[in-house]
Design a protein around this motif. Structure first.
Motif, PDB file in Angstrom:
ATOM      1  N   ARG A  44     -42.344 -44.500  62.089  1.00  9.14           N
ATOM      2  CA  ARG A  44     -42.876 -45.924  62.440  1.00  9.14           C
ATOM      3  C   ARG A  44     -43.429 -46.422  61.546  1.00  9.14           C
ATOM      4  O   ARG A  44     -44.589 -47.219  61.379  1.00  9.14           O
TER       5      ARG A  44
ATOM      6  N   SER B 136     -26.816 -47.946  52.115  1.00  9.04           N
ATOM      7  CA  SER B 136     -26.529 -46.548  52.912  1.00  9.04           C
ATOM      8  C   SER B 136     -26.440 -45.545  52.207  1.00  9.04           C
ATOM      9  O   SER B 136     -26.861 -44.255  52.145  1.00  9.04           O
TER      10      SER B 136
ATOM     11  N   PRO C   2     -28.829 -52.364  56.578  1.00 12.41           N
ATOM     12  CA  PRO C   2     -28.584 -51.028  57.215  1.00 12.41           C
ATOM     13  C   PRO C   2     -28.503 -49.874  56.471  1.00 12.41           C
ATOM     14  O   PRO C   2     -27.859 -49.820  55.265  1.00 12.41           O
ATOM     15  N   GLY C   3     -29.255 -48.978  56.697  1.00 16.73           N
ATOM     16  CA  GLY C   3     -29.359 -47.717  56.104  1.00 16.73           C
ATOM     17  C   GLY C   3     -30.317 -47.678  54.925  1.00 16.73           C
ATOM     18  O   GLY C   3     -30.574 -46.628  54.260  1.00 16.73           O
TER      19      GLY C   3
ATOM     20  N   ILE D 104     -38.181 -44.486  60.101  1.00 12.81           N
ATOM     21  CA  ILE D 104     -37.988 -45.125  61.488  1.00 12.81           C
ATOM     22  C   ILE D 104     -38.882 -44.097  62.285  1.00 12.81           C
ATOM     23  O   ILE D 104     -39.693 -44.574  63.078  1.00 12.81           O
TER      24      ILE D 104
ATOM     25  N   VAL E 256     -32.971 -45.352  66.577  1.00 14.44           N
ATOM     26  CA  VAL E 256     -32.137 -44.642  65.517  1.00 14.44           C
ATOM     27  C   VAL E 256     -30.649 -44.775  65.889  1.00 14.44           C
ATOM     28  O   VAL E 256     -29.882 -44.862  64.980  1.00 14.44           O
TER      29      VAL E 256
ATOM     30  N   GLU F 188     -33.827 -42.627  58.554  1.00  6.36           N
ATOM     31  CA  GLU F 188     -34.093 -42.360  60.054  1.00  6.36           C
ATOM     32  C   GLU F 188     -35.371 -41.632  59.956  1.00  6.36           C
ATOM     33  O   GLU F 188     -36.317 -41.898  60.926  1.00  6.36           O
TER      34      GLU F 188
ATOM     35  N   HIS G 197     -21.649 -39.334  59.468  1.00  2.00           N
ATOM     36  CA  HIS G 197     -21.364 -40.515  58.645  1.00  2.00           C
ATOM     37  C   HIS G 197     -21.834 -40.439  57.079  1.00  2.00           C
ATOM     38  O   HIS G 197     -21.300 -40.780  56.107  1.00  2.00           O
TER      39      HIS G 197
ATOM     40  N   PRO H  54     -34.524 -58.447  61.145  1.00  2.00           N
ATOM     41  CA  PRO H  54     -34.857 -56.910  61.952  1.00  2.00           C
ATOM     42  C   PRO H  54     -35.127 -57.410  63.335  1.00  2.00           C
ATOM     43  O   PRO H  54     -35.580 -58.504  63.470  1.00  2.00           O
TER      44      PRO H  54
ATOM     45  N   VAL I 271     -29.431 -48.127  64.762  1.00  2.00           N
ATOM     46  CA  VAL I 271     -29.605 -48.537  63.486  1.00  2.00           C
ATOM     47  C   VAL I 271     -28.393 -47.693  62.878  1.00  2.00           C
ATOM     48  O   VAL I 271     -27.820 -47.938  61.579  1.00  2.00           O
ATOM     49  N   ARG I 272     -28.398 -46.127  63.364  1.00  2.00           N
ATOM     50  CA  ARG I 272     -27.475 -45.590  62.700  1.00  2.00           C
ATOM     51  C   ARG I 272     -25.968 -45.863  62.673  1.00  2.00           C
ATOM     52  O   ARG I 272     -25.234 -45.818  61.565  1.00  2.00           O
TER      53      ARG I 272
ATOM     54  N   ILE J 171     -37.687 -44.298  70.372  1.00  2.00           N
ATOM     55  CA  ILE J 171     -37.333 -43.999  69.058  1.00  2.00           C
ATOM     56  C   ILE J 171     -36.057 -43.690  68.621  1.00  2.00           C
ATOM     57  O   ILE J 171     -35.253 -44.174  67.798  1.00  2.00           O
ATOM     58  N   GLU J 172     -35.611 -42.779  69.362  1.00  2.00           N
ATOM     59  CA  GLU J 172     -34.322 -42.246  69.220  1.00  2.00           C
ATOM     60  C   GLU J 172     -33.190 -43.239  69.508  1.00  2.00           C
ATOM     61  O   GLU J 172     -32.185 -43.298  68.967  1.00  2.00           O
TER      62      GLU J 172
ATOM     63  N   PRO K 110     -36.178 -63.291  56.567  1.00  2.00           N
ATOM     64  CA  PRO K 110     -36.375 -61.945  57.016  1.00  2.00           C
ATOM     65  C   PRO K 110     -34.942 -61.218  56.960  1.00  2.00           C
ATOM     66  O   PRO K 110     -34.808 -60.194  57.364  1.00  2.00           O
TER      67      PRO K 110
ATOM     68  N   GLU L 105     -25.577 -48.635  60.175  1.00  2.00           N
ATOM     69  CA  GLU L 105     -25.275 -47.939  58.688  1.00  2.00           C
ATOM     70  C   GLU L 105     -24.050 -47.297  58.747  1.00  2.00           C
ATOM     71  O   GLU L 105     -23.701 -47.625  57.446  1.00  2.00           O
TER      72      GLU L 105
ATOM     73  N   GLN M 160     -34.104 -55.835  55.807  1.00  2.00           N
ATOM     74  CA  GLN M 160     -33.703 -54.677  56.217  1.00  2.00           C
ATOM     75  C   GLN M 160     -32.404 -54.449  56.287  1.00  2.00           C
ATOM     76  O   GLN M 160     -31.630 -54.406  57.381  1.00  2.00           O
TER      77      GLN M 160
ATOM     78  N   MET N 210     -41.128 -60.902  58.777  1.00  2.00           N
ATOM     79  CA  MET N 210     -41.492 -60.931  60.375  1.00  2.00           C
ATOM     80  C   MET N 210     -42.385 -61.805  60.847  1.00  2.00           C
ATOM     81  O   MET N 210     -42.248 -62.544  61.584  1.00  2.00           O
TER      82      MET N 210
END
Lengths: 257, 420
Positions: free
Chosen positions: B301, B145, B290-291, B298, A170, B295, A63, A137, A173-174, A166-167, B284, A177, B288, B311
């Motif tokens: 963390r 993004s 998207p994008g 994320i 991701v 990654e 993407h 979020p 979230v991906r 976590i994956e 909130p 996006e 955040q 939040m």
């Protein structure tokens, strides 16, 4: 369910298939499909259902190489060509519907019919729809926004035991996006300017409790296309009708296709 | 060590019940809350305060960019900086900064920063933030993004525009220009020092290291919560083989100075509660998009400070603080280190410890915050300059500072006409 993969612009794309008969292709809605859903079983009872992922959605990468709507349309056409050869019916939900509309405008012979569920692509300032992209979020925001029965969306995204936390995050979230890359900020792709090319019969479906895509948007699209176009609302369903009312939705689409 | 005086320019008259009656101080703040006549007074007081800070000896004065923001009245920091360039003489002008992806074409930043550097005689520090989600994605509609990709491309274009010896064409992914030829060019060669304000983004740390830029952690939550981020930054520098020169880093800290600790606690309570209670009342929903968060971040963390604050706020309804570390009372805000208050000696001792612990050579000070009055702001500023700053100046003197402006020689500079 059978699974294969194809390649699009150098990236791998997952394709799920089930059933036999005339091909119909389903492009998933917001968040994509991390799992097979019962709605697809309903479609596959009498047809060959093909479910390719779109770039960035679960099952496909690439993407971040796609910048504008032209890039996304080209990728969608490439994926549809890899999914099936001959004419087919195209079903698209939510954020993938704008790409289905672009594909239909460009390939009138191959795409025989269109069924769109809660289609994004048109902005209506007066409708008071909620902003898909401005949500707090965390895991609690999206389920009630997307489904009349939020637990259905939560179940779709319930992490499998063998998946890294976590994956998994991701992946979710991906997918958001990816859709934002071509829909930000108003979800308006300008399709109404090109709708004169969409001559295929079209069924526009909407959950009666959809908080994101107002009926006014469907009415605008219906008014803009030259072909036959029906609008049908599904009771007790939110934006992702395929999760809230899988059987009723499959019946409506099977009758139309 | 460098002491820089930072102004957010908060609108100082948000109503007492702002948190209860309004969704957010940022993005969709009620335009009816702003009285332009009062903004006129505030702007002029704010600029007087920045000029005062330069006069009393701060090394630099800072402004920044926010949009649709009740605690930041500077959609255009360059407008503010241009007046400061004329009405100050020695202080560095630290514009923190221009969010590169918001400018179309980005050579606008190259042009305006070059103008500022010329007008000020080479005193500009060029801040290049990616920009907050609220400013970039929501208030300015940029696609989150693609924001970083646009940002990096804009940066490359600006740096090339500042250094190219002839007109060139730029055929980028997002910008296409047939003729790039920035007039004027900056006084400082090859370019003004570049500072990057950021949150806890791994990519930003690596990028600063790669290009030898200063990283600034502009936290509203003080040194205690900033410690983890700054430790992460320095650990990343270690991995990349960079030295621990403290001038690679900047840090923001709220400070209130008074003759006695009791007086400081009394004087700065209301402005702090105004800031943490009203100015950080951010929905909130806007933290955040998207994008915006990569990654890689994320996976690391790392959560942005604004997202964390928003939040935390979402989960409570009480009026007051509760940001970052969960402080809810003035005493807890002090204890958490969001605001350092005390006598000049106490503040100097604490700041010396903070800067040493965080290894930060560029201390950015919020000596005006919330609804602090003009008079108290000047009092705070003067006390700091006269009695705190001298106690800190020797810190890190063993390190070379390669990231500070190099102005024109005094004899070459043209003083502005005196206003009658």
């Amino acid at each position: 369910m059978r699974s294969r993969s194809l390649r699009c612009n150098g990236a791998e794309v997952r394709v799920w298939e089930q059933g036999e008969g005339e091909p119909i292709v389903f492009l998933a809605g917001f968040g994509g499909l991390p799992k097979w859903i019962p709605f697809l079983d309903g479609l596959a009872e009498s047809r060959h259902v093909i479910v390719p992922s779109l770039p960035g959605f679960p099952g496909a990468a690439g993407h971040d190489r796609l910048d504008d709507l032209s890039d996304w349309t080209a990728a969608t056409l490439e994926i549809l060509e890899g999914a099936t050869d001959g004419p087919f019916g195209l079903i698209a939900s939510s954020v993938s519907a704008p790409l289905a509309l672009e594909a239909a405008a460009m390939q009138r012979q191959r795409i025989a019919k269109l069924a769109l569920i809660g289609p994004f692509g048109i902005h209506d300032e007066r409708s008071g729809a909620m902003d898909l992209w401005a949500q707090p979020p965390g895991p609690k925001s999206y389920p009630p926004l997307l489904c009349a029965s939020p637990e259905r969306f939560e179940a779709l995204w319930d992490k499998p035991d063998d998946m890294d936390e976590i994956e998994w995050q991701v992946t979710e979230v991906r997918a958001r996006e990816a859709a934002a890359r071509y829909l930000w900020p108003l979800n308006d792709t300008g399709i109404l300017k090109r709708a004169y090319r969409i001559t295929q019969p079209m069924l526009l479906l909407r959950g009666g409790e959809d908080k994101l895509v107002p009926r006014a948007c469907l009415e605008k699209l219906k008014a803009a296309v030259p072909g036959e176009c029906l609008i049908q609302e599904v009771a007790e369903a939110g934006h992702l009708v395929e999760l809230d009312q899988p059987d009723a939705l499959a019946r409506l689409i099977n009758q139309f296709i | 060590m460098k002491n820089l005086w930072f102004h957010l320019m908060p609108y100082k008259e948000l109503p007492d019940d702002f948190r209860d009656r309004h969704r957010s101080v940022w993005v969709d703040i009620d335009p009816g809350l702003l009285d332009p006549n009062r903004a006129h007074v505030m702007y002029n007081e704010f600029m007087d305060e920045l000029e005062h800070a330069a006069e009393v000896g701060f090394d630099g004065i800072c402004c920044n960019e926010h949009h649709a923001n009740g605690y930041g009245l500077m959609p255009s920091p360059n407008l503010i900086a241009s007046t400061l360039a004329r009405r100050t003489e020695e202080a560095a002008l630290c514009v923190m900064g221009n969010s590169l992806a918001l400018y179309n074409p980005p050579i606008r930043v190259a042009e305006e920063f070059a103008m500022l550097d010329c007008i000020s005689g080479g005193r500009l520090i060029a801040g290049f933030p990616v920009g907050s989600p609220m400013d970039t994605a929501y208030a300015y509609g940029q696609n989150p993004s693609k924001l970083r990709e646009r940002y990096y491309e804009a940066h490359d274009l600006i740096m090339k525009a500042w250094s190219a010896e002839e007109t060139f064409a730029f055929n980028g992914r997002f910008n296409q220009l047939r003729y790039v030829n920035v007039w004027p060019r900056p006084v400082q060669k090859p370019h003004p020092p570049v500072w990057i304000p950021g949150g806890g983004s791994i990519e930003t740390w690596r990028w600063c290291a790669e290009l030898d830029y200063v990283y600034c952690y502009l936290s509203y939550f003080g040194h205690k919560l900033g410690l983890r981020t700054m430790q992460g930054f320095w650990e990343e520098m270690d991995k990349l083989g960079k030295d621990r020169n403290p001038y690679r880093a900047g840090f923001l800290q709220f400070v209130g100075v008074a003759e006695t600790r009791a007086e400081a606690l009394s004087l700065y309570k209301e402005p702090a509660e105004y800031f943490y209670g009203r100015c950080l009342h951010v929905s909130p929903s806007f933290v955040q998009p998207p994008g915006y968060t990569t990654e890689a971040t994320i996976r690391a963390r790392v959560q942005s400070q604004v997202a964390a604050a928003a939040m935390q706020e979402r989960g409570k309804q009480t009026k007051g603080g509760g940001f970052g570390g969960g402080a809810t009372t003035w005493e807890e805000i002090i204890e958490a280190g969001y605001v350092i208050v005390g006598t000049p000696d106490e503040v100097a001792e604490r700041l010396r410890e903070v800067c040493t612990t965080l290894n930060v050579g560029n201390l950015m000070l919020l000596l005006q915050f919330g609804n602090m009055s003009h008079e108290l702001t000047k009092h705070n500023t003067r006390l700091y300059a006269e009695q705190v700053l001298p106690q800190l100046s020797d810190l890190f003197s063993e390190w070379e500072n390669r990231w500070w402006p190099e102005p024109m020689a005094g004899a070459e500079r043209r003083a502005p006409r005196q206003v009658a």
